[in-house]
Motif scaffolding. Sequence first.
Motif, mmCIF file in Angstrom:
data_model
loop_
_atom_site.group_PDB
_atom_site.id
_atom_site.type_symbol
_atom_site.label_atom_id
_atom_site.label_comp_id
_atom_site.label_asym_id
_atom_site.label_seq_id
_atom_site.Cartn_x
_atom_site.Cartn_y
_atom_site.Cartn_z
ATOM 1 N N ARG A 203 0.946 -1.211 0.122
ATOM 2 C CA ARG A 203 0.078 0.139 -0.106
ATOM 3 C C ARG A 203 0.991 1.150 0.025
ATOM 4 N N THR A 230 -3.127 5.020 0.336
ATOM 5 C CA THR A 230 -3.768 4.013 -0.102
ATOM 6 C C THR A 230 -5.006 3.516 0.762
ATOM 7 N N TRP A 233 -7.845 -1.518 -1.318
ATOM 8 C CA TRP A 233 -6.869 -2.436 -2.239
ATOM 9 C C TRP A 233 -7.958 -3.699 -2.320
ATOM 10 N N ALA A 241 -6.151 -5.789 -9.543
ATOM 11 C CA ALA A 241 -6.296 -5.199 -8.461
ATOM 12 C C ALA A 241 -6.951 -3.878 -8.628
ATOM 13 N N ILE A 243 -7.324 -0.365 -6.893
ATOM 14 C CA ILE A 243 -6.947 0.413 -5.787
ATOM 15 C C ILE A 243 -7.382 1.911 -6.006
ATOM 16 N N GLN A 245 -7.046 5.536 -3.876
ATOM 17 C CA GLN A 245 -6.228 6.395 -3.197
ATOM 18 C C GLN A 245 -6.576 7.794 -2.792
#
Length: 313
Positions: A203, A230, A233, A241, A243, A245
């Motif tokens: 992360r 992050t 996830w 994946a 993600i 943020q």
Amino acid sequence: MVDEAKGLRCGFVALIGAPNAGKSTLLNALVRSKVSIVSPKVQTTRARVLGIGIHGDSQVVYIDTPGIFAPKRRLERAMVRAAWAGASDADLRVLLIDAARVAPRKDRGKDGREDEDVARILEGLREAGGKAILALNKIDRIKPQALLALAERYGATGLFDEIFMISALTGDGVADLRDHLAAQVPAGPWHYPEDQVADMPMRLLASEITREKLFLQLHEELPYALTVETEDWQERKDGSARIAQVIYVRRENQKAIVLGRGGARIKEIGAAARKDLETMLDRRIHLFLFVKVRENWVDDPARYREMGLDFES
Ligand code: GDP
Ligand code: MG
């Protein structure tokens, strides 16, 4: 001096190769872990850190020089030259060639033409001057005689100090290459603390990458006024994946700067960060960036802990 006495070595190794040559596969075999870090401190726009390998007393920082191939148009040649300059900054250069792709006609089922990407890379190498290490990859897919012929052919160019025959996939020959690189990087202190390489959580790594892109995009506009976290996830069934943020800024006007006109800047930052994440993690990434204002993050100890820093010190 002290570090030399301790026998430490550290250096940058540029990995060069046409798309599909096996760069990502080799990198993973060389660093023996998918953990790699990026830091604005050593970063230049010409080269980016792909991964860090610790081989005995040597720390080897593998870098990529984007845009080194396929200058199909004349305009692109200037970009390619810049990429080569990045490669020249490295202590060592490794050119990776897919041996199965450049093998003689009967072994590859194509016409007898030299592979175009490889020809351009060799030309670039010649223009840039200096020597490189050649790694003939995918030897699991080629007959030994054909391989020897290739080694002879590329050896005759005078461009290479050493030629290695490897299979990044099976690991064949990779240890020899790794040992050679570890022995050839210059004596000197390590650029990264050992634990940083081994322990950097995914992360945090992902946050660092986005932060780096923000720095590159915003230049001096927002020095240290922002942080990236992050928040989420998620592993997906297809191997990718997702993600999410958050980019924290301190003031409303800074938020506007990060977003850019019509969101153009954040889009560019997100695209660049996603590209790096995909290279480093070797998988598809869906990256979502949000910008929020948080006025006092600079004074908040929790933020420092998340960044792996000690608030007290
Ligand atoms: P990159 O584009 O240079 O990063 O290449 P990749 O590492 O993504 O590899 C491209 C393809 O070649 C992938 O399907 C790899 O599995 C395959 N590959 C890489 N190294 C080898 C090798 O040594 N042998 C074989 N047979 N395949 C390989
Ligand atoms: Mg790749």
